[in-house]
Design a protein around this motif. Structure first.
Motif, PDB file in Angstrom:
ATOM      1  N   ALA A   1      78.139 111.195  73.102  1.00 40.71           N
ATOM      2  CA  ALA A   1      79.012 111.799  74.119  1.00 40.71           C
ATOM      3  C   ALA A   1      80.381 112.164  73.556  1.00 40.71           C
ATOM      4  N   TYR A   2      80.713 111.623  72.391  1.00 41.60           N
ATOM      5  CA  TYR A   2      81.964 111.878  71.672  1.00 41.60           C
ATOM      6  C   TYR A   2      82.151 113.381  71.402  1.00 41.60           C
ATOM      7  N   PHE A   3      81.063 114.077  71.088  1.00 38.35           N
ATOM      8  CA  PHE A   3      81.159 115.472  70.643  1.00 38.35           C
ATOM      9  C   PHE A   3      81.154 116.438  71.842  1.00 38.35           C
TER      10      PHE A   3
ATOM     11  N   TRP B   1      85.965 107.874  82.222  1.00 32.65           N
ATOM     12  CA  TRP B   1      86.293 109.300  82.177  1.00 32.65           C
ATOM     13  C   TRP B   1      87.744 109.455  81.712  1.00 32.65           C
ATOM     14  N   VAL B   2      87.976 110.417  80.809  1.00 28.96           N
ATOM     15  CA  VAL B   2      89.343 110.684  80.321  1.00 28.96           C
ATOM     16  C   VAL B   2      89.547 112.199  80.294  1.00 28.96           C
ATOM     17  N   GLU B   3      90.624 112.660  80.925  1.00 28.45           N
ATOM     18  CA  GLU B   3      90.909 114.098  80.982  1.00 28.45           C
ATOM     19  C   GLU B   3      92.361 114.377  80.616  1.00 28.45           C
TER      20      GLU B   3
ATOM     21  N   VAL C   1      73.084 111.863  76.665  1.00 25.25           N
ATOM     22  CA  VAL C   1      72.807 111.542  75.261  1.00 25.25           C
ATOM     23  C   VAL C   1      71.561 110.663  75.157  1.00 25.25           C
ATOM     24  N   GLU C   2      71.431 109.729  76.081  1.00 23.56           N
ATOM     25  CA  GLU C   2      70.231 108.888  76.086  1.00 23.56           C
ATOM     26  C   GLU C   2      68.976 109.723  76.341  1.00 23.56           C
ATOM     27  N   GLN C   3      69.130 110.778  77.142  1.00 23.49           N
ATOM     28  CA  GLN C   3      68.013 111.706  77.392  1.00 23.49           C
ATOM     29  C   GLN C   3      67.637 112.434  76.094  1.00 23.49           C
TER      30      GLN C   3
ATOM     31  N   TRP D   1      87.847 113.618  73.985  1.00 22.46           N
ATOM     32  CA  TRP D   1      86.831 113.077  73.057  1.00 22.46           C
ATOM     33  C   TRP D   1      86.401 111.662  73.429  1.00 22.46           C
ATOM     34  N   GLN D   2      87.314 110.857  74.011  1.00 21.98           N
ATOM     35  CA  GLN D   2      86.993 109.466  74.353  1.00 21.98           C
ATOM     36  C   GLN D   2      86.081 109.353  75.573  1.00 21.98           C
ATOM     37  N   ASP D   3      85.918 110.435  76.317  1.00 24.63           N
ATOM     38  CA  ASP D   3      85.231 110.402  77.608  1.00 24.63           C
ATOM     39  C   ASP D   3      83.743 110.070  77.436  1.00 24.63           C
ATOM     40  N   ARG D   4      83.234 109.178  78.301  1.00 18.71           N
ATOM     41  CA  ARG D   4      81.838 108.724  78.189  1.00 18.71           C
ATOM     42  C   ARG D   4      80.967 109.178  79.362  1.00 18.71           C
ATOM     43  N   ARG D   5      81.407 110.174  80.144  1.00 21.12           N
ATOM     44  CA  ARG D   5      80.651 110.542  81.356  1.00 21.12           C
ATOM     45  C   ARG D   5      79.266 111.100  81.047  1.00 21.12           C
TER      46      ARG D   5
END
Length: 515
Positions: free
Chosen positions: A135-137, A45-47, A113-115, A104-108
């Protein structure tokens, strides 16, 4: 009119905020920069604190103007360029964010996205937005914020209240350009390049897409108005009662990589630029046609000027270029990046060694998350000079990978490539790039091309510059590098690179990398 007036550019990046002031000749006359905090609430996570970003923006504007002795009313216009995809929501009444911005880097939202992939929506998303489902977008970030963001949710009787307020337009959505424009002018506006990175905007219809808004449950009422990147109507003006005490038009904005495309004066179909940073972003203008990629590239909006059609672009993201040089430093093979050219020149070749810097997988055009950094072809005679040269060559080869994908997708032969970013100060790398890619490499005098691009967009909108021809005349070449290597030799080296890439692919396993 232009002798003692200027155009300012807010360059809001991932790690900090810069304000630059340009004169009519496109030269930098003022420059100030401040970093902001990187917040990591959980792994992946990145905020960012959007309030801190706005405070820093005000600070760098006043600092730059003060240091250069320029009064705010000498600014004809302000442009904005920004880290793309980073997403926030804020309260329309108070103007305060309801949660930190999700970067943008956050992968939470990877599971979401897999769904989407399981639901068979990847093709629809690509067709409408030109983007890969990722998840980038911004779309999954906005959805997550609507589900989780309201800090006073627990005090309310109805947990869906933030959505209720969003549906009434009482909670606003934006990427960082929108947040800055809102704070500068009071208006809720984005522009086409940033809209095109949200995964909510149909790049063919040039409108927010109802089907995608329904999928991510994002109310249209909370979305900003989408305007051209260079807007003669302007996005509004700064408040004369505000921190600048002047009424200055905010008239241009572009996402950072599109701003670099504009700053490099890539105004015609076939014009291309590559920004060499930690990774590299390679964009080619494809004109008023959105070219669908069949070779692992993104289709995106390049820019739009008032009253003119949207110009589209193909984009290739290379994950590791400048970071490969940092890796050489980490491994104590070099003490300083400036040594790489001398070390590489000290040997005639890599002696058959290839370095594939897939430290975080491979981006365009391969898209292999399980690829890993690989060195092949070593013998007892391999020395650090060979590894340094092979690492520089890997930057050139990865760029050719994307260039060939672009030519295959667009049918446009690239005759020259404009370059910017820290790594292009290395003359050896620039010559090597020209040789491997078989095209001229053109390096500009002003290498802060993102800020310059947004300044150009704003200045054009208010008539500070008359037309794009004037900007082309303005844009100055520092040095040009022409291919010197025999084409068949370059092709042979590149062919072996493709073999090395193949060996790096699929290496990582679910248990962390070892079989």
């Amino acid at each position: 009119m232009t002798d003692n007036t200027y155009v300012g550019a807010v360059d809001q990046g991932t790690t900090g905020t810069r304000f630059m002031v340009f004169d009519h000749g496109g030269q930098v006359v003022a420059n100030a920069y401040e970093k902001h905090e990187q917040i990591y609430p959980e792994p992946g996570w990145v905020e960012h604190d959007a309030t801190e970003i706005w405070e820093n923006t005000k600070s760098v504007i006043t600092t730059a103007l003060g240091q250069a002795g320029i009064s705010p009313d000498q600014l004809e216009a302000i442009g904005v360029t920004n880290q793309r995809e980073t997403t926030l929501l804020w309260d329309a009444d108070s103007g305060k964010p309801v949660h930190n911005a999700i970067v943008w880097q956050d992968r939470r939202t990877t599971d979401r996205v897999e769904q989407l992939e399981e639901d068979g929506l990847v093709g629809t998303i690509r067709e409408k937005t030109g983007l890969e489902a990722d998840a980038y977008f911004s779309a999954t970030k906005a959805e997550w914020l609507l589900d989780n963001a309201d800090p006073i949710k627990l005090e309310r009787t109805r947990p869906e209240d933030i959505r209720d307020r969003a549906e009434k337009g009482e909670v606003l959505f934006g990427t960082i350009d929108t947040w800055l424009i809102y704070n500068l002018t009071g208006n809720h506006i984005t522009e086409v390049t940033n809209a095109s990175r949200t995964m909510l905007y149909n790049i063919h219809d040039l409108d927010w897409d109802d089907e995608l808004l329904a999928e991510f449950d994002v109310p249209r009422e909370m979305l900003p108005e989408v305007r051209p990147s260079s807007d003669e109507a302007t996005y509004g003006t700064t408040d004369p009662e505000g921190f600048l005490e002047a009424e200055i038009p905010v008239a241009g904005a572009l996402g950072d990589q599109q701003a670099a495309l504009f700053g490099q004066t890539c105004f015609d179909a076939g014009d291309a630029k590559n920004t060499y940073g930690t990774g590299s972003f390679f964009l080619m203008n494809t004109g008023d046609e959105a070219v669908e990629s069949e070779h692992g590239l993104l289709t995106t909006i390049g820019f739009q000027r008032s009253g003119e059609p949207v110009q589209y672009a193909l984009e290739g993201a290379i994950f590791i270029t400048g970071a490969a040089i940092e890796w050489l430093e980490d491994m104590t093979l070099i003490d300083d990046p400036s040594e790489t050219a001398e070390l590489a020149r000290s040997v005639d070749s890599t002696d058959g060694v290839y370095v594939v810097p897939a430290f975080t997988g491979l981006g365009a055009p391969h898209w292999d998350q399980r690829a890993r950094g690989t060195i092949v072809g070593m013998t007892r005679g391999t020395r650090k000079e060979h590894l340094v040269r092979a690492t520089l060559e890997s930057i050139a080869y990865q760029t050719r990978d994307v260039a060939e994908a672009m030519e295959a997708d667009s049918g446009i032969e690239m005759t020259s490539l404009k370059v910017d970013g820290g790594a292009v100060k290395n003359n050896y790398l620039c010559q090597l790039q020209a040789d491997i890619i078989g095209s001229d490499i053109v390096r500009p005098v002003v290498d802060e091309t993102t800020a310059l691009g947004s300044a150009y967009a704003a200045g054009l909108a208010v008539g500070y510059w008359d037309d794009v021809e004037g900007l082309r005349d303005n844009w100055q070449v520092d040095r040009e590098f022409e291919p010197e290597m025999d084409e068949s030799e370059a092709d042979g080296m590149y062919s072996r690179w493709s073999d090395a890439v193949e060996r790096s692919m699929g290496w990582a396993t679910d248990d962390g990398g070892d079989e």
